[in-house]
Design a protein around this motif. Structure first.
Motif, PDB file in Angstrom:
ATOM      1  N   UNK A 131      -0.302  14.288   2.083  1.00  0.00           N
ATOM      2  CA  UNK A 131       0.307  13.832   0.831  1.00  0.00           C
ATOM      3  C   UNK A 131      -0.686  13.004   0.027  1.00  0.00           C
TER       4      UNK A 131
ATOM      5  N   UNK B 112      -9.549   2.182  -1.992  1.00  0.00           N
ATOM      6  CA  UNK B 112      -8.283   1.481  -2.218  1.00  0.00           C
ATOM      7  C   UNK B 112      -7.123   2.432  -2.492  1.00  0.00           C
ATOM      8  N   UNK B 113      -7.413   3.569  -3.118  1.00  0.00           N
ATOM      9  CA  UNK B 113      -6.368   4.550  -3.411  1.00  0.00           C
ATOM     10  C   UNK B 113      -5.792   5.118  -2.120  1.00  0.00           C
TER      11      UNK B 113
ATOM     12  N   UNK C 197      -5.880   3.624   0.785  1.00  0.00           N
ATOM     13  CA  UNK C 197      -5.167   2.566   1.503  1.00  0.00           C
ATOM     14  C   UNK C 197      -3.792   2.337   0.910  1.00  0.00           C
ATOM     15  N   UNK C 198      -3.715   2.340  -0.441  1.00  0.00           N
ATOM     16  CA  UNK C 198      -2.423   2.113  -1.079  1.00  0.00           C
ATOM     17  C   UNK C 198      -1.437   3.200  -0.676  1.00  0.00           C
ATOM     18  N   UNK C 199      -1.891   4.449  -0.687  1.00  0.00           N
ATOM     19  CA  UNK C 199      -1.005   5.551  -0.327  1.00  0.00           C
ATOM     20  C   UNK C 199      -0.606   5.461   1.146  1.00  0.00           C
ATOM     21  N   UNK C 200      -1.579   5.138   2.005  1.00  0.00           N
ATOM     22  CA  UNK C 200      -1.292   5.014   3.430  1.00  0.00           C
ATOM     23  C   UNK C 200      -0.286   3.896   3.676  1.00  0.00           C
ATOM     24  N   UNK C 201      -0.489   2.760   2.986  1.00  0.00           N
ATOM     25  CA  UNK C 201       0.405   1.621   3.187  1.00  0.00           C
ATOM     26  C   UNK C 201       1.831   1.946   2.743  1.00  0.00           C
ATOM     27  N   UNK C 202       1.968   2.920   1.811  1.00  0.00           N
ATOM     28  CA  UNK C 202       3.305   3.314   1.374  1.00  0.00           C
ATOM     29  C   UNK C 202       3.955   4.300   2.348  1.00  0.00           C
ATOM     30  N   UNK C 203       3.234   4.642   3.411  1.00  0.00           N
ATOM     31  CA  UNK C 203       3.791   5.554   4.410  1.00  0.00           C
ATOM     32  C   UNK C 203       3.528   7.013   4.101  1.00  0.00           C
ATOM     33  N   UNK C 204       2.636   7.292   3.132  1.00  0.00           N
ATOM     34  CA  UNK C 204       2.323   8.689   2.824  1.00  0.00           C
ATOM     35  C   UNK C 204       1.403   9.246   3.897  1.00  0.00           C
ATOM     36  N   UNK C 205       1.582  10.541   4.203  1.00  0.00           N
ATOM     37  CA  UNK C 205       0.749  11.171   5.218  1.00  0.00           C
ATOM     38  C   UNK C 205      -0.626  11.464   4.625  1.00  0.00           C
TER      39      UNK C 205
END
Lengths: 281, 264
Positions: free
Chosen positions: A167, A153-154, A156-164
């Motif tokens: 990052x 989930x961590x 996915x959350x970062x990916x969903x925020x547009x982080x590479x």
């Protein structure tokens, strides 16, 4: 009961002349010993640094979707964990007979750096290299376990925020993985401190253990000198353990519901100085 | 800019347009030709039994999942792919990440970053991804926290907050990226019953401000009150879609009737 046995043992050891405590006292702060301890610390530091950096790279390689990087990482681990570290060190000692000249430059072109790989400096270099490359194999698995302990989930959350991907790794996954990574890494560090005594295989003989062995070879009193080496190793380990305690505390941020000291202070400030003392006002 | 494949009818395009979207995991087909249009400023609730594909569809919208057939446009742009000839080619991860910046997502289990405080959670993506200055990001974060009713909680770590508070921080975190579309994946399913209301209130307020929202939920009350469109999914297809009051009061399809009779 246990305490009583311990006291008896210490008393017995202190009054037993065979331990040769006078020799212990004479050599404990000998220059050769303290210089040896310094070499041991340096070798430990550089080889652990190499081990950790390379270990993180190998662990990340193993977790990328790229099958070539995965394969290279697997092969590295297979070789470096599958052969004894002593054998590897002897091999690095013989490296000079495999490649008598080493230089950095364009193939068949100009040379930028030329390394003299016969001297003492080279022995130190190969000691750090040999221990570090071996350590990287173990660190890679520790880091991998740490990364995999962080929930999907961590990511996915970062990916969903547009982080590479990078990052996400640096800012979200690795800081959380540290909690799992630090205790076994402390183990590795302490184990490395003692493994440095094997660098005689390179051969590098200026470290703590081998200095001690040389002195005891001359004066022929191995027991007090071994006690001296043990004392020094124990002292350095103790310092490392204190360091590990503070590192663990640093990376436990957010892991507990308990308020940190700073948060408690902020709460107290918010309520007002009259109440902060805790007593009835 | 990245090369973007414009929807043929891009001008005034709906916020989300799914055309025959399919998704398979191995041999299992989870989405079977989904057609759906979500207008700007609209709130759409996806409901249906578990395994109906509603969460999977939501995750396809921001390309957390790859679609295996059809076309999915967000704001008139093909999501996660570029079209060359008749074939779809997946975008480079960097370009997919750029598309995701404009789509906020709220998860069932919050997925806050536990090693960061509430404030740090919110400013992370704006400062790292959008390169907003820290001062500006902090200011935005504070106003977002007060908007979701969490004044004074900025220094708390997620573990020190209740589930409802965590979910509201997660909403603030998504809003900090100034998205044009918000996706909610069962945002209240992991909450204690008495905490559901505070999260739904925050979502209602967001809807009233005109945010386009897609919400996977079991909260039929919320759907009736807030949604412009209710979509009932089952077995990977859209069974029925329309005005939520009409669908809830007078379902046309047998499967919708059976499902609603169990949850209402």
């Amino acid at each position: 009961m246990v305490l009583a046995l311990l006291v008896l043992f210490v008393y017995g050891a202190a009054t037993n002349d065979n331990y040769q405590w006078d020799t212990y006292r004479k050599y404990i702060f000998d220059r050769r010993i303290s210089e040896g301890a310094w070499v041991t610390i340096q070798v430990t530091f550089w080889s652990m640094l190499l081990g950790i950096v390379l270990g993180v790279i190998l662990a990340v390689m193993r977790l990328t979707p790229n099958p070539v990087l995965q394969g290279v990482s697997w092969l590295y681990l297979w070789i470096f964990r599958g052969t004894p570290v002593y054998v590897q060190l002897v091999f690095w000692g013989l490296f000079t007979s495999l490649y008598p000249h080493m230089a950095i430059g364009v193939p068949f072109g100009p040379q930028f750096i030329h390394l003299d790989i016969q001297g003492v400096e080279a022995a130190f270099f190969f000691a750090c290299l040999g221990l570090g490359l071996n350590e990287a194999g173990y660190m890679a698995e520790i880091v991998r376990a740490g990364i995999q302990s962080v929930g999907e989930g961590q990511n996915e959350a970062a990916t969903a925020l547009g982080m590479s991907w990078g990052q996400t790794m640096r800012r979200v996954v690795l800081p959380q993985a540290m909690r799992v990574i630090i205790p076994p890494t402390g183990n590795e560090l302490i184990s490395m401190l003692k493994t440095t005594s094997l660098v005689v295989a390179i051969p590098l003989s200026t470290d703590l253990y081998n200095q001690q062995a040389q002195i005891s070879g001359v004066i022929f009193r191995p027991i007090p000198l071994l006690m001296i080496a043990a004392t020094w190793y124990l002292a350095i380990t103790s310092v490392l353990m204190v360091g590990q305690y503070f590192l663990e505390k640093r990376f436990a941020r957010g892991a507990s519901r308990k308020l940190t000291g700073r948060q408690l202070q902020a709460l107290a400030d918010a309520i007002g100085p009259g109440h902060a003392a805790g007593g009835p006002t | 800019m990245t090369s973007v494949a414009k929807d043929p009818s891009a001008d005034g395009a709906p916020m989300v347009r799914a055309v025959a979207v399919e998704k398979s995991f191995g041999g299992l087909q989870v989405l079977k030709s989904i057609d759906l249009t979500i207008g700007r400023g609209e709130v759409t609730c996806l409901v249906g039994p578990s395994g109906s594909g509603k969460t999977t569809f939501l995750r396809c919208v921001n390309h957390l999942e790859q679609i295996t057939g059809g076309r999915l446009y967000v704001d008139g742009v093909l999501m996660g792919y570029r079209e060359r000839g008749d074939k779809l080619h997946e975008l480079h991860p960097r370009d997919a990440a750029k598309q995701r910046r404009d789509i906020g997502m709220v998860f069932q289990h919050f997925n806050l970053f536990p090693h960061m405080t509430a404030l740090q959670n919110i400013i992370e993506a704006p400062t790292r991804v959008r390169k907003v200055s820290k001062a500006e990001a902090v200011e935005t974060a504070r106003s977002l926290l007060s908007r979701v009713g969490l004044d004074g909680k900025e220094k708390a770590y997620p573990a020190q907050l209740s589930g409802g508070q965590q979910q509201r921080v997660a909403i603030a975190r998504a809003l900090a990226m100034k998205p044009k579309l918000m996706l909610f994946d069962e945002p209240t399913s992991a909450l204690d019953p008495e905490l559901v209301g505070e999260v739904l209130d925050a979502m209602k307020e967001l809807a009233n401000e005109g945010m386009t929202m897609v919400v996977v939920t079991h909260e039929m009350g919320f759907a009736r009150e807030v949604a412009d469109q209710l979509v009932f999914m089952d077995g990977g297809v859209v069974v029925e879609a329309g005005d939520p009051r009409a669908v809830l009061a007078n379902p046309q399809h047998e499967r919708t009737k059976a499902f609603l009779s169990k949850v209402l």
